[in-house]
Each structure stands twice: as C-alpha cells, then as structure tokens.
Design an enzyme around this catalytic site. Structure first.
Site, PDB file in Angstrom:
ATOM      1  N   CYS A 127       0.806  -1.170  -0.098  1.00 51.21           N
ATOM      2  CA  CYS A 127       0.086  -0.172  -0.031  1.00 51.21           C
ATOM      3  C   CYS A 127       0.919   1.192  -0.055  1.00 51.21           C
ATOM      4  O   CYS A 127       0.388   2.352  -0.344  1.00 51.21           O
ATOM      5  CB  CYS A 127      -0.927   0.003   1.138  1.00 51.21           C
ATOM      6  SG  CYS A 127      -1.782  -1.591   1.221  1.00 51.21           S
ATOM      7  N   HIS A 140      -3.525   6.844   1.876  1.00 47.81           N
ATOM      8  CA  HIS A 140      -3.984   5.438   1.559  1.00 47.81           C
ATOM      9  C   HIS A 140      -5.345   5.492   2.067  1.00 47.81           C
ATOM     10  O   HIS A 140      -5.473   5.400   3.183  1.00 47.81           O
ATOM     11  CB  HIS A 140      -3.059   4.529   2.112  1.00 47.81           C
ATOM     12  CG  HIS A 140      -3.335   3.218   1.743  1.00 47.81           C
ATOM     13  ND1 HIS A 140      -3.961   2.520   0.666  1.00 47.81           N
ATOM     14  CD2 HIS A 140      -3.377   2.036   2.861  1.00 47.81           C
ATOM     15  CE1 HIS A 140      -4.349   1.524   1.048  1.00 47.81           C
ATOM     16  NE2 HIS A 140      -4.033   0.987   2.065  1.00 47.81           N
ATOM     17  N   ASN A 149     -10.263  -0.692  -0.121  1.00 47.22           N
ATOM     18  CA  ASN A 149      -8.722  -0.457   0.132  1.00 47.22           C
ATOM     19  C   ASN A 149      -8.272  -1.108  -1.303  1.00 47.22           C
ATOM     20  O   ASN A 149      -8.175  -2.262  -1.500  1.00 47.22           O
ATOM     21  CB  ASN A 149      -8.405  -1.215   1.139  1.00 47.22           C
ATOM     22  CG  ASN A 149      -6.905  -1.029   1.195  1.00 47.22           C
ATOM     23  OD1 ASN A 149      -6.053  -0.998   0.478  1.00 47.22           O
ATOM     24  ND2 ASN A 149      -6.154  -1.521   2.619  1.00 47.22           N
TER      25      ASN A 149
HETATM   26  O1  UT7 Z   1      -3.984  -1.292   3.381  1.00 43.19           O
HETATM   27  C1  UT7 Z   1      -3.026  -2.009   4.125  1.00 43.19           C
HETATM   28  C2  UT7 Z   1      -3.253  -1.620   5.471  1.00 43.19           C
HETATM   29  N1  UT7 Z   1      -4.527  -2.192   6.229  1.00 43.19           N
HETATM   30  C3  UT7 Z   1      -5.115  -1.619   7.117  1.00 43.19           C
HETATM   31  O2  UT7 Z   1      -4.726  -0.327   7.246  1.00 43.19           O
HETATM   32  C4  UT7 Z   1      -5.864  -2.181   7.768  1.00 43.19           C
HETATM   33  C5  UT7 Z   1      -6.067  -1.875   9.339  1.00 43.19           C
HETATM   34  N2  UT7 Z   1      -6.917  -2.692  10.183  1.00 43.19           N
HETATM   35  C6  UT7 Z   1      -8.256  -2.277  10.140  1.00 43.19           C
HETATM   36  O3  UT7 Z   1      -8.747  -1.418   9.271  1.00 43.19           O
HETATM   37  C7  UT7 Z   1      -9.226  -2.771  11.227  1.00 43.19           C
HETATM   38  O4  UT7 Z   1      -8.405  -3.685  12.080  1.00 43.19           O
HETATM   39  C8  UT7 Z   1     -10.116  -3.962  10.451  1.00 43.19           C
HETATM   40  C9  UT7 Z   1     -11.199  -3.131   9.711  1.00 43.19           C
HETATM   41  C10 UT7 Z   1      -9.377  -4.873   9.652  1.00 43.19           C
HETATM   42  C11 UT7 Z   1     -10.909  -4.743  11.504  1.00 43.19           C
HETATM   43  O5  UT7 Z   1     -11.762  -3.868  12.563  1.00 43.19           O
HETATM   44  P1  UT7 Z   1     -11.445  -3.968  14.145  1.00 43.19           P
HETATM   45  O6  UT7 Z   1     -12.356  -3.045  14.650  1.00 43.19           O
HETATM   46  O7  UT7 Z   1     -10.106  -4.004  14.394  1.00 43.19           O
HETATM   47  O8  UT7 Z   1     -11.971  -5.495  14.152  1.00 43.19           O
HETATM   48  P2  UT7 Z   1     -11.574  -6.884  14.708  1.00 43.19           P
HETATM   49  O9  UT7 Z   1     -10.437  -7.487  14.039  1.00 43.19           O
HETATM   50  O10 UT7 Z   1     -10.967  -6.472  16.228  1.00 43.19           O
HETATM   51  O11 UT7 Z   1     -12.694  -7.801  14.991  1.00 43.19           O
HETATM   52  C12 UT7 Z   1     -13.655  -7.375  15.948  1.00 43.19           C
HETATM   53  C13 UT7 Z   1     -14.792  -8.269  15.629  1.00 43.19           C
HETATM   54  C14 UT7 Z   1     -14.480  -9.817  15.901  1.00 43.19           C
HETATM   55  O12 UT7 Z   1     -15.526 -10.483  16.795  1.00 43.19           O
HETATM   56  P3  UT7 Z   1     -15.470 -10.915  18.102  1.00 43.19           P
HETATM   57  O13 UT7 Z   1     -14.113 -11.721  18.344  1.00 43.19           O
HETATM   58  O14 UT7 Z   1     -15.416  -9.535  18.736  1.00 43.19           O
HETATM   59  O15 UT7 Z   1     -16.491 -11.884  18.593  1.00 43.19           O
HETATM   60  C15 UT7 Z   1     -14.223 -10.145  14.502  1.00 43.19           C
HETATM   61  O16 UT7 Z   1     -14.412 -11.595  14.396  1.00 43.19           O
HETATM   62  O17 UT7 Z   1     -15.303  -8.246  14.646  1.00 43.19           O
HETATM   63  C16 UT7 Z   1     -15.509  -9.440  13.834  1.00 43.19           C
HETATM   64  N3  UT7 Z   1     -15.324  -9.401  12.294  1.00 43.19           N
HETATM   65  C17 UT7 Z   1     -16.570  -9.118  11.844  1.00 43.19           C
HETATM   66  N4  UT7 Z   1     -17.853  -9.146  11.806  1.00 43.19           N
HETATM   67  C18 UT7 Z   1     -18.536  -8.928  10.815  1.00 43.19           C
HETATM   68  C19 UT7 Z   1     -14.270  -9.314  11.548  1.00 43.19           C
HETATM   69  N5  UT7 Z   1     -14.557  -8.746  10.366  1.00 43.19           N
HETATM   70  C20 UT7 Z   1     -15.920  -9.013  10.229  1.00 43.19           C
HETATM   71  C21 UT7 Z   1     -16.735  -8.643   9.146  1.00 43.19           C
HETATM   72  N6  UT7 Z   1     -18.017  -8.965   9.686  1.00 43.19           N
HETATM   73  N7  UT7 Z   1     -16.498  -8.438   7.894  1.00 43.19           N
END
Ligand code: UT7
Length: 320
Positions: free
Chosen positions: A111, A247, A277
């Site tokens: 990225c 980005h 993204n």
């Molecule tokens: O381009 C390269 C750079 N990449 C980035 O900058 C990405 C950086 N990271 C992010 O943008 C975020 O970390 C994400 C959008 C990927 C994830 O968001 P988050 O708030 O960090 O969520 P999380 O991974 O902590 O997950 C929270 C909950 C989990 O469930 P539990 O364990 O709390 O029950 C996940 O299983 O959300 C769940 N989850 C989803 N639920 C519904 C993860 N993905 C999904 C989904 N739909 N698509």
C-alpha cells in the site's frame, strides 16, 4: 531539476460489489463494514487484469497531460498483484500504450507502493536521467482474497491510478519514507512461488492474510509521525497544506490521523466508501478525482501518505 504532476488518470473495473452482496457470501453485514471501515462498495474485476487497469489509467493520464506515449521515458508500476512476475506489469503497460522509448519496471511495496514509485521517478528526474515519467499504482487484489475470510474479504477492491510526472522547476516534492521488515508477518501474501524440487514443498493456495489490529495501531502511529518529520524537513507550516491524501484503508485511521495532526477532517478526502482498499492504487485514484474536480491547482501544497505491507510507510509534500 524538480518535477510536477501534469496529468492524472484512473482505471476501475465496472463491476460494483456492495456490502449487502458480501453479506450473502460471508457472515458480515453492511452495518459492520460501514462502521468499522467506512466502505460501502468496491469494484471487483470480472476478467480485467492489473495491466489492463493500469493501461487504462495510463492512457487517461497521458491524455490529461496532453502528451503522446512516445514522450514517456520511464514507466513505474507499484503493485503486489502483477499479472506475472515476468514480464513486469510496467512492460505490459508499455506494450499496450506503445510507449516505445520508456524504461519499465515494477515496484513492490504494497500500500506504500505509489509513494515509493513517485519518489523513484522524482529522483530519476532530479538526477537529470529522465524528463517524463508515468507512475502507476494498480491492483487486482480480488485474486488474492480468501472469499471465506470475513476479516479480509470485505476490505479490498480492484483498480488503478496513474500520474504523469514532468521535469519542471516550478514544482517540488519532498519525501519521508521507511520500512520495518521485522513486522512483515502482520500483512502477507505469499502467492504461488513454492515448488521445490528437493523438498516437494508446493504451495499453490495462498491468500492475503492480515493482523488487522496490529496494522491499524502501526498506521495511526506511523503516518502522523512521518508527516511531522516532513514538516520539519521542509519547514512548511502544516496549515498551508490544502489536502492530506492518505492511503484509503479505513476511515477510522484517516480520522485518527487528522485528530493527531490537529487538522480538520475536511482536509482529508475520502473515496474508500466507493472503492474499498485498493492498496497501491488508492492514492493515485484519489488524486485523479481531486485533479479532475480542479480541487488541486497550481500553487497548492498537498500531502500524500501510504502505509502497509512490509511493513512500509511514506509521505510526500507536493508543491504544485
Ligand atoms: O492497506 C493495508 C493496511 N491495512 C489496514 O490499514 C487495515 C488496518 N486494520 C483495520 O482497518 C481494522 O483492524 C479492520 C477493519 C481490519 C478490523 O476492524 P477491528 O475493529 O480491528 O475489528 P477486529 O478485528 O477487532 O474484530 C472485531 C470483531 C471480531 O469478533 P469478536 O471476536 O469480537 O466476536 C471479528 O471476528 O468483529 C468480527 N469481524 C467481523 N464481523 C462482521 C471481523 N470481520 C468482520 C466482518 N463482519 N467482516
């Protein structure tokens, strides 16, 4: 010799995939995706390759610069989703747009790829080696996705953006860049490269994988840090900056950076709601929108910043 961006273009697949559609593929919802990322829909290729999208963006950029392809001396394509390891996507673009006088190669920095590629083009021009360069960020990330992994499949989209950079004393670009290979495991895509004669290791089934929270924490710390370094380096007052073109990974990252830099969110244009993204393509696609809407004009100062796999990061202050 300094350089200016004199043309922009983009190449996006026509097919739109909404959050609602993805909620029929994995256990997710429009609400979750919008709240956690800001994404509403993304473009997914239905057969267009990375070089197809890159060539489309390149043709538009040349047209907006009023240049013919034979004037281009350097083509750099930032991508981690090249059509092939060999030939490079840049060479495929060269063939498609008939830029017969160009030196062509790809840059792999996920990225951050577009920022790195722009800095390379700028350095070549600054050194007097070339005068006209085409810098492209292009991806078909959809082919790297595990469509059963809701943690990644809702985030990404396909697309390409391009800029023409020309030697010109009236423009200026200043870069701050870095990499940290020790954190590379946070965001990986191994591709299909293992087919070992002696160990019989054969991995044909690898997908993009990400520790989202680790990358999130890295981004909200590193992006403002490298921008602050940029303002010290250039002695430019941050309030002189018209736009911060980050980005497009996550709306929450962008807003957190705005807060840390004490700048209004309105100065941070966002289009990830439409495209998701698109990795190396996200910054040039955003620039194309801003240039086409005349929101960036001669005399303006704006910042671009990329971050992601490697881990890598970079920012540039661009004085038009
Ligand atoms: O381009 C390269 C750079 N990449 C980035 O900058 C990405 C950086 N990271 C992010 O943008 C975020 O970390 C994400 C959008 C990927 C994830 O968001 P988050 O708030 O960090 O969520 P999380 O991974 O902590 O997950 C929270 C909950 C989990 O469930 P539990 O364990 O709390 O029950 C996940 O299983 O959300 C769940 N989850 C989803 N639920 C519904 C993860 N993905 C999904 C989904 N739909 N698509």
């Amino acid at each position: 010799m300094a350089a200016r961006i004199i043309g922009t273009g983009s190449g996006l697949p026509e097919h739109i995939v909404t959050n609602d559609y993805l909620s029929t593929v994995v256990d997710t919802s429009d609400e979750w995706i919008r709240e956690r990322t800001g994404i509403r829909e993304r473009r997914i290729s239905k057969g267009e390759t990375t070089s197809d999208l890159a060539s489309k963006a390149a043709k538009q950029a040349l047209e907006s610069a009023g240049m013919s392809s034979d004037q281009i001396e350097l083509i750099l394509v930032a991508t981690f989703t090249a059509d092939s390891h060999m030939p490079s996507t840049a060479c495929l673009v060269q063939q498609e747009i008939k830029a017969t006088n160009a030196v062509c190669f790809d840059i792999s920095a996920a990225c951050t790829g577009f920022v790195y590629a722009l800095s390379c083009a700028y350095a070549y021009i600054h050194a007097g080696m070339y005068k006209n360069a085409l810098v492209i960020g292009a991806e078909t990330i959809s082919k790297t996705i595990d469509w059963t992994d809701r943690g990644t499949c809702v985030l990404f989209g396909d697309g390409a953006g391009a800029v023409v950079v020309q030697a010109d004393e009236s423009g200026k670009m200043t870069f701050v860049q870095g990499s940290d290979g020790s954190k590379g495991r946070a965001l990986t895509y191994y591709g299909k490269s293992m087919n070992n004669l002696l160990t019989s290791l054969n991995d044909n089934n690898s997908y993009i994988s990400m520790d989202g929270q680790e990358v999130f924490k890295f981004a909200v710390k590193k992006v403002p840090e490298c921008m602050e370094e940029l303002f010290v380096k250039t002695n430019v007052d941050i309030d002189e900056v018209k736009y911060f073109c980050l980005h497009q990974a996550n709306k929450r990252i962008i807003h957190s950076v705005a807060k840390r830099l004490k700048q209004p969110e309105e100065k941070f244009p966002i289009n990830l709601d439409k495209y998701g993204n698109t990795s190396a393509a996200s910054i040039p696609i955003l620039l194309d929108e801003l240039y086409k809407d005349n929101r960036i004009q001669k005399g303006d100062k704006f910042v671009i910043s990329g971050f992601g796999g490697g881990l890598t990061w970079g920012a540039a202050l661009i004085e038009c």
